[in-house]
Design an enzyme around this catalytic site. Structure first.
Site, PDB file in Angstrom:
ATOM      1  N   ARG A  16       0.716  -1.221   0.138  1.00  0.00           N
ATOM      2  CA  ARG A  16       0.111   0.057  -0.124  1.00  0.00           C
ATOM      3  C   ARG A  16       0.941   1.267  -0.167  1.00  0.00           C
ATOM      4  NH1 ARG A  16      -2.778  -2.440   5.356  1.00  0.00           N
ATOM      5  NH2 ARG A  16      -3.852  -4.245   4.347  1.00  0.00           N
ATOM      6  N   ASP A  19       1.141   5.283   0.289  1.00  0.00           N
ATOM      7  CA  ASP A  19       0.560   6.531   0.837  1.00  0.00           C
ATOM      8  C   ASP A  19      -0.075   7.440  -0.283  1.00  0.00           C
ATOM      9  OD1 ASP A  19       1.266   5.568   3.324  1.00  0.00           O
ATOM     10  OD2 ASP A  19       2.772   7.219   3.749  1.00  0.00           O
ATOM     11  N   ARG A  35       9.669   7.751   4.612  1.00  0.00           N
ATOM     12  CA  ARG A  35       9.390   9.214   4.671  1.00  0.00           C
ATOM     13  C   ARG A  35      10.014   9.775   6.019  1.00  0.00           C
ATOM     14  NH1 ARG A  35       3.398   9.833   3.256  1.00  0.00           N
ATOM     15  NH2 ARG A  35       4.114  12.100   4.032  1.00  0.00           N
TER      16      ARG A  35
END
Lengths: 245, 245
Positions: free
Chosen positions: B51, B53, B198
């Site tokens: 998945r 973001d 991130r």
């Protein structure tokens, strides 16, 4: 004090009707002038190194204008960028001699043409490269393109509605590189005719596909016969990279 | 005959609320399922490698699903792409064993984080890279990032609302390259925690700016103390490049 300012301007040409201002149409020049006038609160007479077609991008368009201002030059790009949409921005600024003219003082321009030669379309190259799904032989393209450099009559590659009497241009260098699915071609020359690079690239792509011989560009130049040419390659693959002075 | 099909999917994540389907939101998975169901005229149970973001891009997301069809596989990507918007596309297709599962069969993933470290914003990196206008020292970033690889508890880098009990992950390799204004960091590992890259990058950027020491990532790992960390770097710089099986 009136200063002559030289700005380097980048843009994503996708959503504009080309660089040059035209009444009633959304153009890069029109939008850029608005931002300058909003910054300096006066009318700006903008000179530009070149006009790029609808959809063509820039990493190095150069403009100049004279303005009476005491604004700090270090802040200027950020101030102008604040007045610009995300698809146009100033990359740099310089004070230049009063007689500097973005177009007439230019010594050479570097253009890049990008082909995405993957099998299927790729969202990250959408509007940013010319998508060709047929396998291209970049060695054949390179062989054909090496015939171009020189001071020659490039009139055969000029767009149909262009009105220029002298169609001689000095093309200094063309080089072709492949990196995986990308083929990148650089054109470095004194100046270019309207549509010249896109017409050369459209024919080069047919050469790369094996539809035309590698001597096609040479023959077109020698004969000035447009029937040698393929279609004009799309604008989205073309970038004005740099203007040298 | 029911076949298990493995597809590679690219997308520009800018206009989606992330990959994973969520009721009432525009997601890549939701849009992709629609295109598959329009192609095969049946309900599709889609499995995905990972998945991503909101705003994260892909050049190598992998999905699989079982479908009873005699469609020619050579044509399949083009047929599915015809049902997709320009910001999502299938790059390839393969028939795989019945027990292949895009998520559970994955051996490793390659992510790329792109920083545009120019002085002013650049339209061609808009939504495609993290823009940092402070000068970054990529050597310092490299020095800090070299402490990360290994089988470790990366929990300190996990997003706040993630619910995972085992926060050990096996990170194989991190490398940093600069090419002019671009700094590109690759992360290759077995799997990753939510927001892990991130958060690592947000801190690395502060290290590159000289705001934090080059041993900051190491200290954060050893102490599991989140106060060592900088902000989470923006999604637009992150690309899922490849999933290995």
């Amino acid at each position: 004090m009136e200063r002559n300012l030289k700005l380097t301007v980048a843009y994503d040409g996708t959503n504009y009707h080309g660089y040059q201002d035209q009444p009633g149409l959304k153009t890069v020049e029109g939008r850029f002038k608005e931002a300058l006038e909003a910054t300096f609160l006066q009318e700006i007479d903008l000179k530009s190194a070149g006009r790029t077609d609808k959809g063509v991008h820039s990493q190095g368009q150069v403009v100049n204008f004279k303005v009476d201002t005491d604004i700090d030059l270090g802040n200027l790009p950020r101030v102008v960028n604040f007045n610009l949409p995300p698809d146009i921005s100033v990359l740099g600024v310089q004070v230049v001699d009063q007689d500097f003219h973005a177009r007439f003082s230019a010594k050479a321009k570097l253009y890049r043409y990008v082909i995405y030669n993957g099998r299927y379309r790729n969202p990250l190259y959408e509007n940013r490269a010319c998508f060709v799904h047929f396998p291209l032989d970049e060695k054949k393209m390179e062989e054909a393109l090496k015939d171009l450099p020189g001071l020659r009559d490039f009139g055969v590659f000029m767009g149909r509605h262009a009105v220029v009497k002298d169609t001689y241009r000095n093309l200094y260098r063309v080089d072709v590189k492949r990196k995986k699915d990308l083929i990148v071609v650089h054109f470095y020359g004194k100046s270019f005719l309207k549509n010249m690079i896109r017409r050369i690239m459209g024919t080069s792509i047919e050469i790369g596909r094996g539809l035309k011989d590698t001597n096609t560009l040479k023959r077109a130049l020698e004969s000035q016969d447009k029937t040698y040419l393929g279609p004009t390659a799309p604008a989205e693959g073309l970038y004005l990279m740099r203007v040298d002075y």
